[in-house]
Design a protein around this motif. Structure first.
Motif, PDB file in Angstrom:
ATOM      1  N   UNK A  86       0.845  -1.204   0.000  1.00 56.55           N
ATOM      2  CA  UNK A  86       0.000   0.000   0.000  1.00 56.55           C
ATOM      3  C   UNK A  86       0.879   1.253   0.000  1.00 56.55           C
ATOM      4  N   UNK A  87       1.963   1.244   0.782  1.00 59.19           N
ATOM      5  CA  UNK A  87       2.868   2.393   0.775  1.00 59.19           C
ATOM      6  C   UNK A  87       3.428   2.619  -0.626  1.00 59.19           C
ATOM      7  N   UNK A  88       3.855   1.542  -1.297  1.00 59.35           N
ATOM      8  CA  UNK A  88       4.401   1.658  -2.655  1.00 59.35           C
ATOM      9  C   UNK A  88       3.333   2.159  -3.631  1.00 59.35           C
ATOM     10  N   UNK A  89       2.121   1.677  -3.463  1.00 60.58           N
ATOM     11  CA  UNK A  89       1.019   2.084  -4.342  1.00 60.58           C
ATOM     12  C   UNK A  89       0.733   3.583  -4.231  1.00 60.58           C
ATOM     13  N   UNK A  90       0.748   4.107  -3.015  1.00 59.96           N
ATOM     14  CA  UNK A  90       0.413   5.511  -2.793  1.00 59.96           C
ATOM     15  C   UNK A  90       1.626   6.437  -2.817  1.00 59.96           C
ATOM     16  N   UNK A  91       2.836   5.911  -2.769  1.00 62.48           N
ATOM     17  CA  UNK A  91       4.044   6.740  -2.687  1.00 62.48           C
ATOM     18  C   UNK A  91       4.116   7.835  -3.753  1.00 62.48           C
ATOM     19  N   UNK A  92       3.750   7.568  -5.014  1.00 60.79           N
ATOM     20  CA  UNK A  92       3.824   8.653  -6.000  1.00 60.79           C
ATOM     21  C   UNK A  92       2.933   9.850  -5.652  1.00 60.79           C
ATOM     22  N   UNK A  93       1.964   9.649  -4.785  1.00 61.66           N
ATOM     23  CA  UNK A  93       1.038  10.721  -4.416  1.00 61.66           C
ATOM     24  C   UNK A  93       1.370  11.357  -3.068  1.00 61.66           C
ATOM     25  N   UNK A  94       2.433  10.883  -2.376  1.00 61.28           N
ATOM     26  CA  UNK A  94       2.797  11.441  -1.074  1.00 61.28           C
ATOM     27  C   UNK A  94       3.107  12.926  -1.216  1.00 61.28           C
ATOM     28  N   UNK A  95       2.821  13.667  -0.161  1.00 57.82           N
ATOM     29  CA  UNK A  95       2.965  15.110  -0.173  1.00 57.82           C
ATOM     30  C   UNK A  95       4.387  15.612  -0.261  1.00 57.82           C
ATOM     31  N   UNK A  96       5.375  14.803   0.102  1.00 54.73           N
ATOM     32  CA  UNK A  96       6.768  15.274   0.045  1.00 54.73           C
ATOM     33  C   UNK A  96       7.669  14.186  -0.529  1.00 54.73           C
ATOM     34  N   UNK A  97       8.754  14.629  -1.110  1.00 51.66           N
ATOM     35  CA  UNK A  97       9.737  13.714  -1.698  1.00 51.66           C
ATOM     36  C   UNK A  97      10.364  12.826  -0.618  1.00 51.66           C
ATOM     37  N   UNK A  98      10.610  13.382   0.559  1.00 53.40           N
ATOM     38  CA  UNK A  98      11.220  12.612   1.651  1.00 53.40           C
ATOM     39  C   UNK A  98      10.364  11.413   2.046  1.00 53.40           C
ATOM     40  N   UNK A  99       9.050  11.556   1.984  1.00 53.42           N
ATOM     41  CA  UNK A  99       8.156  10.448   2.337  1.00 53.42           C
ATOM     42  C   UNK A  99       8.207   9.320   1.306  1.00 53.42           C
TER      43      UNK A  99
END
Length: 168
Positions: A86-99
């Motif tokens: 789930x983290x990998x699936x949503x990572x492109x949409x995370x609010x910051x590059x660090x996340x």
């Protein structure tokens, strides 16, 4: 013991409605309270157990409807893998590059597996494209350390809905 996974995405403004993210106090406000307060208590008492919002205390997911469970695993490793997916699936949409950083995400997954291994719950949230928010939770069940008296939402349903016995 087993683990349930939960996922919620939605507007941060809805996530911030904390009254619906915690159970109502066990006793209603006194009759002398304002009608608005009495009505709000009634609403929260009725809505908290069924609303899809992530509860403030992770273990309270277990009193929510079974339909909110996104997966169930007997082993922490499987639950942590789902969390990582789930983290990998949503990572492109995370609010910051660090996340989005891969080592950080791998660390979250490793930490989740370790916590589940000793019976702890996992809760993680982050901003997606604003104003959206992602909440992921993994909850140990049967029993939960924080709420051992709460029955498994999946097993509680199956215990109530038993097939009728077939005649011989």
């Amino acid at each position: 013991m087993h683990h349930h996974g939960y996922l919620w995405t939605g507007p941060k403004q809805r996530f911030d409605d904390e009254a619906l993210r915690r159970p109502a106090p066990p006793h209603p406000p006194p009759d002398s309270s304002s009608p608005e307060l009495i009505q709000r208590h009634r609403e929260v008492r009725a809505e908290f157990p069924v609303v899809d919002l992530p509860p403030l205390e992770t273990a309270y997911w277990l009193i929510k409807p079974e339909k909110l469970i996104r997966g169930t695993w007997d082993e922490p490793k499987g639950a942590a893998a789902w969390f990582g997916e789930r983290l990998a699936e949503y990572a492109p949409r995370f609010g910051s590059e660090a996340e989005r950083e891969g080592r950080r995400l791998a660390g979250l997954v490793g930490s989740a597996a370790a916590r589940l291994g000793w019976g702890g719950d996992v809760s993680h949230g982050c901003y997606l494209e604003r104003p959206l928010f992602l909440s992921l939770a993994l909850v140990c069940c049967s029993p939960n350390r924080s709420m051992p008296e709460v029955a498994c939402p999946a097993r509680a349903l199956s215990a109530r809905v038993r097939p009728a016995a077939t005649p011989p």
